[in-house]
Design a protein around this motif. Structure first.
Motif, mmCIF file in Angstrom:
data_model
loop_
_atom_site.group_PDB
_atom_site.id
_atom_site.type_symbol
_atom_site.label_atom_id
_atom_site.label_comp_id
_atom_site.label_asym_id
_atom_site.label_seq_id
_atom_site.Cartn_x
_atom_site.Cartn_y
_atom_site.Cartn_z
ATOM 1 N N THR A 13 0.834 -1.202 0.000
ATOM 2 C CA THR A 13 0.000 0.000 0.000
ATOM 3 C C THR A 13 0.871 1.255 0.000
ATOM 4 O OG1 THR A 13 -1.778 -1.149 1.188
ATOM 5 C CG2 THR A 13 -1.774 1.253 1.277
ATOM 6 N N GLN A 14 1.916 1.268 0.839
ATOM 7 C CA GLN A 14 2.806 2.429 0.905
ATOM 8 C C GLN A 14 3.566 2.641 -0.395
ATOM 9 O OE1 GLN A 14 2.664 4.512 3.439
ATOM 10 N NE2 GLN A 14 1.209 3.146 4.466
ATOM 11 N N SER A 15 3.725 1.569 -1.180
ATOM 12 C CA SER A 15 4.441 1.673 -2.465
ATOM 13 C C SER A 15 3.508 2.071 -3.605
ATOM 14 C CB SER A 15 5.106 0.330 -2.800
ATOM 15 O OG SER A 15 6.060 -0.017 -1.822
ATOM 16 N N GLY A 16 2.237 2.284 -3.301
ATOM 17 C CA GLY A 16 1.290 2.692 -4.327
ATOM 18 C C GLY A 16 0.668 1.546 -5.096
ATOM 19 N N LEU A 17 0.854 0.309 -4.606
ATOM 20 C CA LEU A 17 0.248 -0.846 -5.257
ATOM 21 C C LEU A 17 -1.080 -1.185 -4.580
ATOM 22 C CD1 LEU A 17 3.375 -3.179 -5.568
ATOM 23 C CD2 LEU A 17 2.559 -1.461 -7.176
ATOM 24 N N GLN A 18 -2.001 -1.754 -5.340
ATOM 25 C CA GLN A 18 -3.229 -2.258 -4.743
ATOM 26 C C GLN A 18 -2.896 -3.492 -3.913
ATOM 27 O OE1 GLN A 18 -5.850 -2.909 -8.106
ATOM 28 N NE2 GLN A 18 -6.648 -0.838 -8.000
ATOM 29 N N SER A 19 -3.453 -3.552 -2.717
ATOM 30 C CA SER A 19 -3.121 -4.647 -1.815
ATOM 31 C C SER A 19 -4.389 -5.275 -1.269
ATOM 32 C CB SER A 19 -2.247 -4.125 -0.663
ATOM 33 O OG SER A 19 -1.998 -5.143 0.279
ATOM 34 N N VAL A 20 -4.449 -6.614 -1.330
ATOM 35 C CA VAL A 20 -5.561 -7.377 -0.758
ATOM 36 C C VAL A 20 -4.958 -8.451 0.140
ATOM 37 C CG1 VAL A 20 -7.558 -8.851 -1.206
ATOM 38 C CG2 VAL A 20 -7.006 -6.994 -2.793
ATOM 39 N N SER A 21 -5.522 -8.615 1.322
ATOM 40 C CA SER A 21 -5.045 -9.629 2.263
ATOM 41 C C SER A 21 -6.170 -10.620 2.535
ATOM 42 C CB SER A 21 -4.598 -8.963 3.566
ATOM 43 O OG SER A 21 -3.997 -9.904 4.431
ATOM 44 N N CYS A 22 -5.893 -11.919 2.332
ATOM 45 C CA CYS A 22 -6.891 -12.977 2.531
ATOM 46 C C CYS A 22 -6.439 -13.892 3.663
ATOM 47 C CB CYS A 22 -7.066 -13.807 1.263
ATOM 48 S SG CYS A 22 -7.688 -12.887 -0.155
ATOM 49 N N TRP A 23 -7.312 -14.089 4.647
ATOM 50 C CA TRP A 23 -6.981 -14.923 5.799
ATOM 51 C C TRP A 23 -8.041 -16.003 5.975
ATOM 52 C CZ3 TRP A 23 -2.834 -14.675 9.237
ATOM 53 C CH2 TRP A 23 -1.942 -13.610 9.013
ATOM 54 N N ALA A 24 -7.591 -17.250 6.038
ATOM 55 C CA ALA A 24 -8.483 -18.375 6.323
ATOM 56 C C ALA A 24 -8.478 -18.643 7.820
ATOM 57 C CB ALA A 24 -8.026 -19.620 5.566
ATOM 58 N N ALA A 25 -9.658 -18.932 8.365
ATOM 59 C CA ALA A 25 -9.794 -19.255 9.795
ATOM 60 C C ALA A 25 -9.812 -20.773 9.950
ATOM 61 C CB ALA A 25 -11.076 -18.635 10.355
ATOM 62 N N VAL A 26 -8.772 -21.311 10.567
ATOM 63 C CA VAL A 26 -8.619 -22.760 10.742
ATOM 64 C C VAL A 26 -9.049 -23.131 12.162
ATOM 65 C CG1 VAL A 26 -6.980 -24.684 10.673
ATOM 66 C CG2 VAL A 26 -6.698 -22.736 9.116
ATOM 67 N N PRO A 27 -9.865 -24.181 12.330
ATOM 68 C CA PRO A 27 -10.244 -24.590 13.688
ATOM 69 C C PRO A 27 -9.013 -24.796 14.565
ATOM 70 C CG PRO A 27 -11.512 -25.812 12.066
ATOM 71 C CD PRO A 27 -10.481 -25.041 11.303
ATOM 72 N N HIS A 28 -8.977 -24.122 15.714
ATOM 73 C CA HIS A 28 -7.752 -24.151 16.526
ATOM 74 C C HIS A 28 -7.467 -25.540 17.087
ATOM 75 C CE1 HIS A 28 -9.620 -24.359 20.535
ATOM 76 N NE2 HIS A 28 -10.569 -23.616 20.010
ATOM 77 N N TYR A 29 -8.506 -26.376 17.255
ATOM 78 C CA TYR A 29 -8.282 -27.718 17.776
ATOM 79 C C TYR A 29 -7.757 -28.660 16.693
ATOM 80 C CZ TYR A 29 -12.955 -28.258 15.733
ATOM 81 O OH TYR A 29 -14.031 -28.241 14.877
ATOM 82 N N ALA A 30 -7.680 -28.163 15.452
ATOM 83 C CA ALA A 30 -7.151 -28.975 14.349
ATOM 84 C C ALA A 30 -6.189 -28.159 13.495
ATOM 85 C CB ALA A 30 -8.295 -29.500 13.484
ATOM 86 N N GLY A 31 -5.554 -27.166 14.114
ATOM 87 C CA GLY A 31 -4.730 -26.241 13.343
ATOM 88 C C GLY A 31 -3.263 -26.579 13.289
ATOM 89 N N HIS A 32 -2.867 -27.690 13.926
ATOM 90 C CA HIS A 32 -1.446 -28.023 13.959
ATOM 91 C C HIS A 32 -1.059 -29.071 12.925
ATOM 92 C CE1 HIS A 32 -0.839 -25.560 17.496
ATOM 93 N NE2 HIS A 32 -1.895 -26.119 18.047
ATOM 94 N N THR A 33 -2.008 -29.481 12.107
ATOM 95 C CA THR A 33 -1.730 -30.398 10.995
ATOM 96 C C THR A 33 -2.201 -29.739 9.704
ATOM 97 O OG1 THR A 33 -3.867 -31.504 11.313
ATOM 98 C CG2 THR A 33 -1.945 -32.464 12.428
#
Length: 291
Positions: free
Chosen positions: A175-195
């Motif tokens: 964003t600071q460099s003048g580029l369009q920026s999109v951030s995508c985050w997946a929510a993983v179940p925490h009780y199954a997030g270590h595999t």
């Protein structure tokens, strides 16, 4: 920057990046990049010098056999190009590890490279552990600080405050460099997030399809997602506390999803549909209609 070969002239490239470490619950984000490398036959063109950014006691080099001869493989951040993605533009894939130090220099190198090859958009992928049920669709949150991008893809500005990883730093640098920026985050179940979670990886790929407005081959991800869900089901069945907790998450998630049937939500989906038709050459809405 270590050049592996001459960088070709690219056609309006989009940069897609993910990193191992704090930003990568269930290895979902880096597995998404791995998947894109495979289905798009991406070719490596450059790599960052690992000596500059990594603690080798944390990210140890590996001994590998190459044509029967032993050599040392230094793990680092690689840059690949996909020119056969089926999109109307090239794709630059950044496949890396969260650096141990010199984060600002690290992001400056990547941003300078993105600008040199003419990139206009940077999409960062991440995954975090959250209170969600493995039996429900994996939520993927997409945010941006660019008003045009927010309107075009019906995104939201990020309201997060707190510690961040290299994904957050890179998104801000774009964003600071003048580029369009999109951030995508997946929510993983925490009780199954270590595999590894193919279901979360598939959710990120599906969100990328929307952002890029083009299909991406899913390969064996759907089968892997079903196998992952069956495995977590078996885990829950052997532990009454886990089973009860999953049921409470299901109820909470189902209740939270109910507003999606509201008139406002339907209107947003219709507007998105019309925009995509317009981008594909379809008829445009008339004056006074949705836009």
């Amino acid at each position: 920057m270590i050049e592996l070969e001459d960088v070709p002239e690219l056609d309006n490239p989009v940069v897609i990046a993910a990193f191992e470490g704090w930003n990568d619950a269930g290895e979902a984000a880096t597995a998404a990049i791995d998947h894109l490398v495979d289905v798009w036959d991406a070719e490596p063109i450059a790599a960052l010098d690992p000596e500059e950014y990594y603690d080798f006691q944390v990210n140890r080099p590996r001994v590998v056999l190459d044509d029967g001869r032993r050599r040392i493989h230094w793990r680092t951040t690689r840059i690949l190009v996909a020119s056969s993605s089926g999109l109307d533009r090239d794709v630059v894939l950044v496949q890396g590890i969260e650096p141990s130090f010199r984060w600002r220099a690290f992001t400056i190198e990547l941003m300078e490279f993105a600008q040199e090859v003419g990139a206009s958009t940077v999409i960062t992928l991440g995954a975090l552990m959250a209170d969600v049920a493995h039996t429900r669709p994996i939520p993927v949150t997409a945010t941006s600080e660019d008003e045009d991008v927010i309107h075009r893809f019906d995104l939201e500005p990020s309201r997060y405050e707190g510690p961040t990883g290299i994904v957050g730093v890179l998104a801000d640098a774009a964003t600071q460099s003048g580029l369009q920026s999109v951030s995508c985050w997946a929510a993983v179940p925490h009780y199954a997030g270590h595999t590894p979670s193919p279901k979360a990886t598939l959710a990120l790929i599906s969100r990328l399809e929307e952002l890029l407005d083009a299909p991406i081959p899913h390969g064996d991800l759907p089968e892997g997602a079903r196998a992952w869900e069956r495995g977590v089901n078996e885990l829950a069945e052997t532990d009454d506390e886990v089973a009860e907790y999953v049921q409470s998450l299901e109820q909470a998630q189902d209740t939270a999803d109910l507003p999606e049937a509201s008139g406002d939500a339907i209107a947003r989906e219709f507007e998105r549909y019309l925009r995509r038709r317009g981008q594909n050459g379809g008829p445009q809405p008339g004056p006074g209609g949705p836009a």
